[in-house]
Write an enzyme that holds these catalytic residues in place. Sequence first.
Site, PDB file in Angstrom:
ATOM      1  N   CYS A 164      38.030  -9.639  -3.642  1.00 23.78           N
ATOM      2  CA  CYS A 164      38.057  -9.670  -2.179  1.00 23.78           C
ATOM      3  C   CYS A 164      39.423 -10.004  -1.594  1.00 23.78           C
ATOM      4  CB  CYS A 164      37.031 -10.669  -1.672  1.00 23.78           C
ATOM      5  SG  CYS A 164      35.466 -10.616  -2.577  1.00 23.78           S
ATOM      6  N   HIS A 304      38.920 -15.365   6.434  1.00 22.71           N
ATOM      7  CA  HIS A 304      38.173 -14.599   5.434  1.00 22.71           C
ATOM      8  C   HIS A 304      36.724 -14.488   5.894  1.00 22.71           C
ATOM      9  CE1 HIS A 304      37.489 -12.718   1.625  1.00 22.71           C
ATOM     10  NE2 HIS A 304      36.649 -13.658   1.213  1.00 22.71           N
ATOM     11  N   HIS A 341      31.812  -6.811   4.804  1.00 25.61           N
ATOM     12  CA  HIS A 341      32.831  -7.218   3.832  1.00 25.61           C
ATOM     13  C   HIS A 341      33.293  -5.989   3.043  1.00 25.61           C
ATOM     14  CE1 HIS A 341      35.247  -9.339   1.114  1.00 25.61           C
ATOM     15  NE2 HIS A 341      34.455 -10.343   0.805  1.00 25.61           N
TER      16      HIS A 341
END
Length: 414
Positions: A164, A304, A341
């Site tokens: 990520c 994030h 995401h």
Amino acid sequence: MKRVVVTGYGAVTALGETANESWNAIMSRQVGYKFLENPGPNIRARYFAFLPNRRERYGWIPKGIMRCLSPFARNAIVAARESLAHAFGDPAAIDEHYAPHERATIIGTGWGGIDASNSIHASYIETGLGDAFGSLATMPSVATGACSMLWKMRGYQSTVNAACATGTIAIGDAFELIRSGRASVALAGGSESLRESSNVWNIDVLSALSKETSDASRACCPFDRRRSGFVLAEGAAVLCLEDLDRALKRNARILGEITGYGNFSDAFDFTAPAEDMAARVLSIEAALKQAKRKPGEIKYINAHGTSTPLNDLNETNSIKAALGPAAYEVPISSTKSYSGHLISAAGSFETIVCLQAMQNGVIPATTNLLEADPNCDLDYVPNDHRDGQALDVVLNLSFGFGGANAALILERLG
């Protein structure tokens, strides 16, 4: 050391086919994720931000290259082409300003062509034949290679694999490359496509995906006490970085300057953030130090903000530890609340969002933040965008499975 600027960007997400379409969707408070009735056996998650199937998106790709590309790579070069067009007017116009060996390419991915690999394997088991180009389509570096071939990027080449945090690390590495004089222009970003049911199950079984099954406002609600996991998204985002002097020489439009980059590892757990928060704090501090900025000078943070119980709390405490009292003064938001995401493309897409926020003087809100977690008590800009902001210095944060942590400082060119 050279100064490094952004002159172009491109993205394809469930919010839009271009970076600007995605930004406009965020400004209109649209979300990219939808309810999926049956994502696969034993998958609990029901909300996903997958790309619509549009074959015309790839119609310009030469057939000889297209046959070697898995979906993540196709999306990467679509975003890369938009980025080059944004920077040079016409992607081919890069030839007028940079020699091939001055051009770097860093296109990252978390899981690459694993969907294609599963499909090829199933075909082989059923028929005894897979795909003649399967070994190429499943390479994590195939997107980097395709960009190199399409636009004669014959300089430094790399493929970042950092889950990520991939997109942010790709940009940070390209920044250091140009800053040191090893390249003059670079394509940098990430792309992800995880749609095949067994791969979705692999993430869902870790309890990482949203457990909401009926209410979209609860599916992705970063920093909200109702959060239960992230919404898996598909897409790509790529930026064009240049040496400032060379960009000015060709009268390029400067979208922003990268001034600081931090990258530290948790070395703690494959999925959970480190309890001591040291790597996250050091990443922020290192980016600030390189940028020669103090915590109080940051005007916006793109968090994030995954909407997972562990990350959002740990990230809140990391920002407090890194910035001290200034943490309570800076507006922060998670635009994953709109996009879902994007995994390896998350950091590069959110870097684009930071640049668009600076350009438009707008801080994008964290949508679906209806019941704030009292332990996530910073200014997470709930639900309503803030217009008329002077965003001269912004911070982008990305954290990934495997303990990867990265931070970027972006500034309006002074």
